[in-house]
Design a protein around this motif. Structure first.
Motif, PDB file in Angstrom:
ATOM      1  N   ASN A   1      -6.793  -7.044   4.524  1.00 33.07           N
ATOM      2  CA  ASN A   1      -6.899  -6.445   5.860  1.00 33.07           C
ATOM      3  C   ASN A   1      -6.066  -5.176   5.977  1.00 33.07           C
ATOM      4  O   ASN A   1      -6.492  -4.200   6.602  1.00 33.07           O
ATOM      5  CB  ASN A   1      -6.492  -7.451   6.933  1.00 33.07           C
ATOM      6  CG  ASN A   1      -7.496  -8.564   7.069  1.00 33.07           C
ATOM      7  OD1 ASN A   1      -8.670  -8.395   6.760  1.00 33.07           O
ATOM      8  ND2 ASN A   1      -7.042  -9.723   7.510  1.00 33.07           N
ATOM      9  N   GLU A   2      -4.879  -5.173   5.392  1.00 27.15           N
ATOM     10  CA  GLU A   2      -4.035  -3.978   5.432  1.00 27.15           C
ATOM     11  C   GLU A   2      -4.664  -2.831   4.638  1.00 27.15           C
ATOM     12  O   GLU A   2      -4.584  -1.667   5.037  1.00 27.15           O
ATOM     13  CB  GLU A   2      -2.641  -4.284   4.894  1.00 27.15           C
ATOM     14  CG  GLU A   2      -1.817  -5.154   5.804  1.00 27.15           C
ATOM     15  CD  GLU A   2      -1.508  -4.481   7.136  1.00 27.15           C
ATOM     16  OE1 GLU A   2      -1.083  -3.315   7.140  1.00 27.15           O
ATOM     17  OE2 GLU A   2      -1.716  -5.134   8.172  1.00 27.15           O
ATOM     18  N   THR A   3      -5.300  -3.144   3.525  1.00 25.86           N
ATOM     19  CA  THR A   3      -5.956  -2.122   2.726  1.00 25.86           C
ATOM     20  C   THR A   3      -7.151  -1.547   3.479  1.00 25.86           C
ATOM     21  O   THR A   3      -7.367  -0.330   3.476  1.00 25.86           O
ATOM     22  CB  THR A   3      -6.399  -2.696   1.372  1.00 25.86           C
ATOM     23  OG1 THR A   3      -5.271  -3.294   0.729  1.00 25.86           O
ATOM     24  CG2 THR A   3      -6.970  -1.618   0.469  1.00 25.86           C
ATOM     25  N   LEU A   4      -7.906  -2.404   4.154  1.00 28.02           N
ATOM     26  CA  LEU A   4      -9.022  -1.924   4.963  1.00 28.02           C
ATOM     27  C   LEU A   4      -8.523  -1.023   6.095  1.00 28.02           C
ATOM     28  O   LEU A   4      -9.143  -0.001   6.411  1.00 28.02           O
ATOM     29  CB  LEU A   4      -9.815  -3.099   5.536  1.00 28.02           C
ATOM     30  CG  LEU A   4     -10.671  -3.864   4.535  1.00 28.02           C
ATOM     31  CD1 LEU A   4     -11.237  -5.123   5.175  1.00 28.02           C
ATOM     32  CD2 LEU A   4     -11.793  -2.977   4.031  1.00 28.02           C
ATOM     33  N   ALA A   5      -7.405  -1.392   6.694  1.00 23.65           N
ATOM     34  CA  ALA A   5      -6.828  -0.559   7.751  1.00 23.65           C
ATOM     35  C   ALA A   5      -6.389   0.793   7.184  1.00 23.65           C
ATOM     36  O   ALA A   5      -6.566   1.826   7.841  1.00 23.65           O
ATOM     37  CB  ALA A   5      -5.650  -1.278   8.407  1.00 23.65           C
TER      38      ALA A   5
ATOM     39  N   TYR B   1      -7.764   2.368   4.676  1.00 19.57           N
ATOM     40  CA  TYR B   1      -8.977   3.151   4.454  1.00 19.57           C
ATOM     41  C   TYR B   1      -9.517   3.708   5.770  1.00 19.57           C
ATOM     42  O   TYR B   1      -9.971   4.842   5.831  1.00 19.57           O
ATOM     43  CB  TYR B   1     -10.040   2.318   3.769  1.00 19.57           C
ATOM     44  CG  TYR B   1      -9.734   1.984   2.334  1.00 19.57           C
ATOM     45  CD1 TYR B   1      -8.746   2.661   1.632  1.00 19.57           C
ATOM     46  CD2 TYR B   1     -10.414   0.993   1.671  1.00 19.57           C
ATOM     47  CE1 TYR B   1      -8.455   2.363   0.320  1.00 19.57           C
ATOM     48  CE2 TYR B   1     -10.137   0.683   0.353  1.00 19.57           C
ATOM     49  CZ  TYR B   1      -9.161   1.374  -0.314  1.00 19.57           C
ATOM     50  OH  TYR B   1      -8.879   1.077  -1.615  1.00 19.57           O
ATOM     51  N   SER B   2      -9.473   2.908   6.831  1.00 20.13           N
ATOM     52  CA  SER B   2      -9.942   3.383   8.136  1.00 20.13           C
ATOM     53  C   SER B   2      -9.074   4.534   8.626  1.00 20.13           C
ATOM     54  O   SER B   2      -9.587   5.512   9.170  1.00 20.13           O
ATOM     55  CB  SER B   2      -9.915   2.246   9.163  1.00 20.13           C
ATOM     56  OG  SER B   2     -10.806   1.238   8.793  1.00 20.13           O
ATOM     57  N   LEU B   3      -7.789   4.418   8.435  1.00 22.46           N
ATOM     58  CA  LEU B   3      -6.876   5.477   8.835  1.00 22.46           C
ATOM     59  C   LEU B   3      -7.143   6.745   8.026  1.00 22.46           C
ATOM     60  O   LEU B   3      -7.132   7.857   8.571  1.00 22.46           O
ATOM     61  CB  LEU B   3      -5.431   5.023   8.654  1.00 22.46           C
ATOM     62  CG  LEU B   3      -4.354   5.992   9.078  1.00 22.46           C
ATOM     63  CD1 LEU B   3      -4.440   6.259  10.576  1.00 22.46           C
ATOM     64  CD2 LEU B   3      -2.985   5.433   8.726  1.00 22.46           C
ATOM     65  N   ARG B   4      -7.407   6.583   6.753  1.00 25.96           N
ATOM     66  CA  ARG B   4      -7.703   7.739   5.901  1.00 25.96           C
ATOM     67  C   ARG B   4      -8.971   8.445   6.378  1.00 25.96           C
ATOM     68  O   ARG B   4      -9.023   9.672   6.463  1.00 25.96           O
ATOM     69  CB  ARG B   4      -7.858   7.283   4.457  1.00 25.96           C
ATOM     70  CG  ARG B   4      -8.101   8.433   3.490  1.00 25.96           C
ATOM     71  CD  ARG B   4      -8.223   7.981   2.073  1.00 25.96           C
ATOM     72  NE  ARG B   4      -9.440   7.201   1.921  1.00 25.96           N
ATOM     73  CZ  ARG B   4      -9.882   6.757   0.758  1.00 25.96           C
ATOM     74  NH1 ARG B   4      -9.204   6.977  -0.325  1.00 25.96           N
ATOM     75  NH2 ARG B   4     -10.999   6.063   0.685  1.00 25.96           N
ATOM     76  N   LYS B   5      -9.997   7.672   6.748  1.00 22.34           N
ATOM     77  CA  LYS B   5     -11.243   8.258   7.249  1.00 22.34           C
ATOM     78  C   LYS B   5     -11.000   8.979   8.569  1.00 22.34           C
ATOM     79  O   LYS B   5     -11.505  10.069   8.800  1.00 22.34           O
ATOM     80  CB  LYS B   5     -12.303   7.177   7.430  1.00 22.34           C
ATOM     81  CG  LYS B   5     -12.844   6.644   6.138  1.00 22.34           C
ATOM     82  CD  LYS B   5     -13.833   5.543   6.391  1.00 22.34           C
ATOM     83  CE  LYS B   5     -14.277   4.892   5.111  1.00 22.34           C
ATOM     84  NZ  LYS B   5     -15.174   3.754   5.355  1.00 22.34           N
ATOM     85  N   TYR B   6     -10.219   8.351   9.445  1.00 21.41           N
ATOM     86  CA  TYR B   6      -9.924   8.957  10.733  1.00 21.41           C
ATOM     87  C   TYR B   6      -9.170  10.268  10.554  1.00 21.41           C
ATOM     88  O   TYR B   6      -9.480  11.271  11.199  1.00 21.41           O
ATOM     89  CB  TYR B   6      -9.096   7.992  11.590  1.00 21.41           C
ATOM     90  CG  TYR B   6      -8.522   8.639  12.824  1.00 21.41           C
ATOM     91  CD1 TYR B   6      -9.334   8.924  13.916  1.00 21.41           C
ATOM     92  CD2 TYR B   6      -7.185   8.992  12.885  1.00 21.41           C
ATOM     93  CE1 TYR B   6      -8.818   9.536  15.038  1.00 21.41           C
ATOM     94  CE2 TYR B   6      -6.657   9.607  14.000  1.00 21.41           C
ATOM     95  CZ  TYR B   6      -7.476   9.873  15.078  1.00 21.41           C
ATOM     96  OH  TYR B   6      -6.962  10.489  16.175  1.00 21.41           O
ATOM     97  N   ARG B   7      -8.191  10.286   9.690  1.00 21.02           N
ATOM     98  CA  ARG B   7      -7.425  11.509   9.464  1.00 21.02           C
ATOM     99  C   ARG B   7      -8.292  12.612   8.886  1.00 21.02           C
ATOM    100  O   ARG B   7      -8.143  13.784   9.222  1.00 21.02           O
ATOM    101  CB  ARG B   7      -6.240  11.233   8.545  1.00 21.02           C
ATOM    102  CG  ARG B   7      -5.138  10.482   9.229  1.00 21.02           C
ATOM    103  CD  ARG B   7      -3.989  10.247   8.305  1.00 21.02           C
ATOM    104  NE  ARG B   7      -2.894   9.588   9.010  1.00 21.02           N
ATOM    105  CZ  ARG B   7      -1.876   9.021   8.416  1.00 21.02           C
ATOM    106  NH1 ARG B   7      -1.787   9.024   7.101  1.00 21.02           N
ATOM    107  NH2 ARG B   7      -0.922   8.445   9.124  1.00 21.02           N
TER     108      ARG B   7
END
Length: 94
Positions: free
Chosen positions: A63-67, A69-75
């Motif tokens: 779950n932390e790794t998925l978060a 990746y989501s943060l990386r996409k958002y940035r």
């Protein structure tokens, strides 16, 4: 829980983490190597409570790794639509 069901859960978790590790943003971190060592360290667990605790920790890492990746996409999207202060200063000079 039967040993076969637990084994299937662990194998599925391992496969998911392995796939997530392919795109890990920092290649020097060696995500897949650390993940493999973590699974090998817990290979000899026999107590169902310890096994469940290790599975929960693996799911937390997933779950932390998925978060991450989501943060990386958002940035990335934010950089595409909102230029940084350095980019603003160089636009009019060309």
């Amino acid at each position: 829980m039967s040993p076969n069901v637990t084994r299937q859960r662990v194998i599925a978790l391992y496969k998911e983490l392995n796939r997530l590790g392919r795109d890990y943003p920092d290649p020097s971190y060696d995500f897949n190597g650390r993940m493999r060592r973590m699974f090998e360290k817990n290979r000899d667990l026999t107590d169902p409570e310890d096994i469940e605790k290790a599975i929960k920790f693996g799911e937390y890492i997933k779950n932390e790794t998925l978060a991450l990746y989501s943060l990386r996409k958002y940035r990335h999207l934010k950089r595409m639509y909102y230029p940084t202060s350095l980019d603003e200063g160089t636009e009019g000079k060309s």
